[in-house]
Design a protein around this motif. Sequence first.
Motif, PDB file in Angstrom:
ATOM      1  N   ALA A   1     112.587 -29.289  -5.312  1.00 48.27           N
ATOM      2  CA  ALA A   1     112.141 -28.077  -4.613  1.00 48.27           C
ATOM      3  C   ALA A   1     113.018 -27.141  -5.345  1.00 48.27           C
ATOM      4  CB  ALA A   1     112.495 -27.453  -3.047  1.00 48.27           C
ATOM      5  N   LEU A   2     114.045 -27.624  -5.531  1.00 46.43           N
ATOM      6  CA  LEU A   2     114.753 -26.548  -6.404  1.00 46.43           C
ATOM      7  C   LEU A   2     114.768 -26.346  -7.603  1.00 46.43           C
ATOM      8  CD1 LEU A   2     118.665 -27.285  -4.749  1.00 46.43           C
ATOM      9  CD2 LEU A   2     116.705 -25.868  -3.597  1.00 46.43           C
ATOM     10  N   ASP A   3     114.090 -27.244  -7.899  1.00 46.90           N
ATOM     11  CA  ASP A   3     113.789 -27.733  -9.706  1.00 46.90           C
ATOM     12  C   ASP A   3     112.438 -26.099 -10.111  1.00 46.90           C
ATOM     13  OD1 ASP A   3     116.377 -28.596 -10.647  1.00 46.90           O
ATOM     14  OD2 ASP A   3     115.384 -30.790 -10.348  1.00 46.90           O
ATOM     15  N   GLY A   4     111.840 -26.818  -9.542  1.00 49.36           N
ATOM     16  CA  GLY A   4     110.037 -26.506  -9.726  1.00 49.36           C
ATOM     17  C   GLY A   4     110.434 -24.765  -8.209  1.00 49.36           C
ATOM     18  N   PHE A   5     111.557 -24.104  -8.174  1.00 53.83           N
ATOM     19  CA  PHE A   5     111.438 -22.609  -7.145  1.00 53.83           C
ATOM     20  C   PHE A   5     112.144 -22.330  -9.168  1.00 53.83           C
ATOM     21  CE2 PHE A   5     114.598 -19.402  -5.592  1.00 53.83           C
ATOM     22  CZ  PHE A   5     113.478 -18.333  -5.395  1.00 53.83           C
ATOM     23  N   GLN A   6     113.296 -22.802  -9.179  1.00 53.99           N
ATOM     24  CA  GLN A   6     113.629 -21.908 -10.426  1.00 53.99           C
ATOM     25  C   GLN A   6     112.757 -22.120 -11.176  1.00 53.99           C
ATOM     26  OE1 GLN A   6     117.841 -23.330 -10.760  1.00 53.99           O
ATOM     27  NE2 GLN A   6     118.629 -21.773  -9.427  1.00 53.99           N
ATOM     28  N   ALA A   7     112.506 -22.420 -11.641  1.00 54.68           N
ATOM     29  CA  ALA A   7     111.913 -22.948 -13.100  1.00 54.68           C
ATOM     30  C   ALA A   7     110.383 -21.822 -12.864  1.00 54.68           C
ATOM     31  CB  ALA A   7     110.309 -24.110 -13.351  1.00 54.68           C
ATOM     32  N   ARG A   8     110.105 -21.418 -11.402  1.00 57.99           N
ATOM     33  CA  ARG A   8     109.072 -19.478 -10.965  1.00 57.99           C
ATOM     34  C   ARG A   8     109.667 -18.995 -10.984  1.00 57.99           C
ATOM     35  NH1 ARG A   8     104.515 -20.187  -6.955  1.00 57.99           N
ATOM     36  NH2 ARG A   8     103.371 -18.065  -7.378  1.00 57.99           N
ATOM     37  N   TYR A   9     111.420 -19.330 -10.967  1.00 57.70           N
ATOM     38  CA  TYR A   9     111.342 -17.691  -9.974  1.00 57.70           C
ATOM     39  C   TYR A   9     112.947 -17.359 -11.052  1.00 57.70           C
ATOM     40  CZ  TYR A   9     108.206 -17.851  -6.478  1.00 57.70           C
ATOM     41  OH  TYR A   9     107.500 -17.050  -5.294  1.00 57.70           O
ATOM     42  N   HIS A  10     113.094 -17.899 -12.163  1.00 59.63           N
ATOM     43  CA  HIS A  10     114.158 -17.888 -13.129  1.00 59.63           C
ATOM     44  C   HIS A  10     114.895 -16.696 -12.977  1.00 59.63           C
ATOM     45  CE1 HIS A  10     112.243 -15.363 -16.237  1.00 59.63           C
ATOM     46  NE2 HIS A  10     111.454 -15.536 -15.592  1.00 59.63           N
ATOM     47  N   GLY A  11     114.785 -15.753 -12.773  1.00 56.07           N
ATOM     48  CA  GLY A  11     115.682 -14.500 -12.683  1.00 56.07           C
ATOM     49  C   GLY A  11     116.343 -14.393 -11.200  1.00 56.07           C
ATOM     50  N   VAL A  12     115.973 -15.682 -10.214  1.00 53.51           N
ATOM     51  CA  VAL A  12     117.166 -15.720  -8.841  1.00 53.51           C
ATOM     52  C   VAL A  12     118.104 -16.815  -9.053  1.00 53.51           C
ATOM     53  CG1 VAL A  12     116.613 -15.941  -6.606  1.00 53.51           C
ATOM     54  CG2 VAL A  12     114.695 -14.810  -7.524  1.00 53.51           C
ATOM     55  N   ASP A  13     119.260 -16.121  -8.889  1.00 53.93           N
ATOM     56  CA  ASP A  13     120.829 -17.209  -8.316  1.00 53.93           C
ATOM     57  C   ASP A  13     120.728 -18.136  -6.935  1.00 53.93           C
ATOM     58  OD1 ASP A  13     122.401 -14.716 -10.437  1.00 53.93           O
ATOM     59  OD2 ASP A  13     121.341 -16.260 -11.785  1.00 53.93           O
ATOM     60  N   LEU A  14     121.239 -19.097  -7.298  1.00 61.39           N
ATOM     61  CA  LEU A  14     121.106 -19.455  -5.712  1.00 61.39           C
ATOM     62  C   LEU A  14     122.117 -20.284  -5.335  1.00 61.39           C
ATOM     63  CD1 LEU A  14     118.144 -22.475  -5.646  1.00 61.39           C
ATOM     64  CD2 LEU A  14     118.604 -20.012  -4.425  1.00 61.39           C
ATOM     65  N   VAL A  15     122.594 -19.946  -4.365  1.00 63.01           N
ATOM     66  CA  VAL A  15     124.096 -20.396  -4.224  1.00 63.01           C
ATOM     67  C   VAL A  15     123.832 -21.788  -2.420  1.00 63.01           C
ATOM     68  CG1 VAL A  15     126.679 -20.670  -3.299  1.00 63.01           C
ATOM     69  CG2 VAL A  15     125.213 -18.487  -4.250  1.00 63.01           C
ATOM     70  N   VAL A  16     124.217 -23.191  -3.080  1.00 64.48           N
ATOM     71  CA  VAL A  16     124.538 -24.262  -2.216  1.00 64.48           C
ATOM     72  C   VAL A  16     125.388 -24.354  -1.867  1.00 64.48           C
ATOM     73  CG1 VAL A  16     123.420 -26.496  -2.010  1.00 64.48           C
ATOM     74  CG2 VAL A  16     121.880 -25.239  -3.238  1.00 64.48           C
ATOM     75  N   THR A  17     125.304 -25.205  -0.226  1.00 58.30           N
ATOM     76  CA  THR A  17     126.511 -25.679   0.268  1.00 58.30           C
ATOM     77  C   THR A  17     126.698 -25.981   1.080  1.00 58.30           C
ATOM     78  OG1 THR A  17     127.502 -22.758   0.232  1.00 58.30           O
ATOM     79  CG2 THR A  17     128.717 -24.412   1.741  1.00 58.30           C
ATOM     80  N   CYS A  18     127.840 -27.075   1.403  1.00 59.53           N
ATOM     81  CA  CYS A  18     127.175 -28.526   1.906  1.00 59.53           C
ATOM     82  C   CYS A  18     128.324 -28.366   2.694  1.00 59.53           C
ATOM     83  CB  CYS A  18     127.192 -29.652   0.818  1.00 59.53           C
ATOM     84  SG  CYS A  18     127.551 -31.561   1.772  1.00 59.53           S
ATOM     85  N   GLY A  19     128.080 -28.944   4.451  1.00 60.53           N
ATOM     86  CA  GLY A  19     129.450 -29.233   5.089  1.00 60.53           C
ATOM     87  C   GLY A  19     128.202 -29.831   6.478  1.00 60.53           C
ATOM     88  N   PRO A  20     129.463 -30.001   7.421  1.00 63.46           N
ATOM     89  CA  PRO A  20     129.030 -30.167   8.581  1.00 63.46           C
ATOM     90  C   PRO A  20     128.062 -28.925   9.757  1.00 63.46           C
ATOM     91  CG  PRO A  20     131.347 -29.690   9.052  1.00 63.46           C
ATOM     92  CD  PRO A  20     130.731 -29.549   7.359  1.00 63.46           C
ATOM     93  N   SER A  21     127.132 -30.236   9.932  1.00 64.00           N
ATOM     94  CA  SER A  21     125.901 -29.357  10.927  1.00 64.00           C
ATOM     95  C   SER A  21     126.392 -27.940  11.582  1.00 64.00           C
ATOM     96  CB  SER A  21     125.390 -30.180  11.281  1.00 64.00           C
ATOM     97  OG  SER A  21     126.068 -31.178  12.836  1.00 64.00           O
ATOM     98  N   HIS A  22     127.627 -28.403  11.946  1.00 67.12           N
ATOM     99  CA  HIS A  22     128.326 -26.881  12.727  1.00 67.12           C
ATOM    100  C   HIS A  22     128.546 -26.351  12.283  1.00 67.12           C
ATOM    101  CE1 HIS A  22     131.841 -29.100  12.502  1.00 67.12           C
ATOM    102  NE2 HIS A  22     132.414 -27.850  12.435  1.00 67.12           N
ATOM    103  N   GLU A  23     129.052 -26.279  10.881  1.00 65.58           N
ATOM    104  CA  GLU A  23     129.535 -25.062   9.668  1.00 65.58           C
ATOM    105  C   GLU A  23     128.331 -24.443   9.567  1.00 65.58           C
ATOM    106  OE1 GLU A  23     131.959 -22.499   7.858  1.00 65.58           O
ATOM    107  OE2 GLU A  23     132.378 -23.758   9.931  1.00 65.58           O
ATOM    108  N   ILE A  24     127.328 -25.858   9.082  1.00 66.61           N
ATOM    109  CA  ILE A  24     126.051 -24.947   9.152  1.00 66.61           C
ATOM    110  C   ILE A  24     125.782 -23.674  10.100  1.00 66.61           C
ATOM    111  CG2 ILE A  24     123.822 -25.889   7.501  1.00 66.61           C
ATOM    112  CD1 ILE A  24     125.991 -25.718   5.816  1.00 66.61           C
ATOM    113  N   ARG A  25     125.268 -24.620  10.710  1.00 62.22           N
ATOM    114  CA  ARG A  25     125.310 -23.760  12.091  1.00 62.22           C
ATOM    115  C   ARG A  25     125.350 -22.226  12.173  1.00 62.22           C
ATOM    116  NH1 ARG A  25     124.544 -28.442  14.141  1.00 62.22           N
ATOM    117  NH2 ARG A  25     126.314 -28.036  15.929  1.00 62.22           N
TER     118      ARG A  25
END
Length: 212
Positions: A1-25
């Motif tokens: 999904a990320l590869d396809g999205f960035q190929a189509r919207y190459h002008g958009v920068d993404l920041v991806v963060t990982c963590g415990p579910s309570h922090e993400i919520r």
Amino acid sequence: ALDGFQARYHGVDLVVTCGPSHEIRRMIVDDEAHLAVSLATPADPKLRVRCSVRQPLMIVVHPGHPLAGRAGATLADLAEHDLCLPPLGSGLRRLLAPAELREQTWLRAKITTHSIPTMRDLALIGRAATLLPRLSVQAEIDQGVLATVPLLGHEVEDPRLELITRLGRQLPQAATPLMVALEQQLNAGSLPPASGGDPLARAEGWGAPQGR
């Protein structure tokens, strides 16, 4: 999904963060992230669940592990081996707690982490067994480098992977097609592959904060 999205919207920068579910919520509620994939999300009136996929909870081990190839294993069987698990109080451990109490068997983690990539990697090298939703390690199962064993007698409701946003938030134009792509991939039974270290979607929570 990320590869396809960035190929189509190459002008958009993404920041991806990982963590415990309570922090993400919390990040979603506080508008620090546009959307997230979270495991076993408790009901919250401030969150909107865009997509929810039920996933069987499986014992995940190296193919050479003593549990590999078995038709199933109990909590007592699992407790005899070195384990890598998330901390007590995490979504996955909350799901297991009633079964542990009922069976009077409490799992003790040799290694404790919120990171599903770390849990997966330790299983890959045979260092520890772990418990994960099958979707979290589907690629490795397909490659034959990890094996799964059903957890028997646990009577635990299978966790759900959920795509969440804050209720009432108007997503920016760039975030909407990403949300649609993630929703389609979740419904198809797969998540984006991990790329470099922890920051991805197989962790308990996965947030895509701000796209520019």
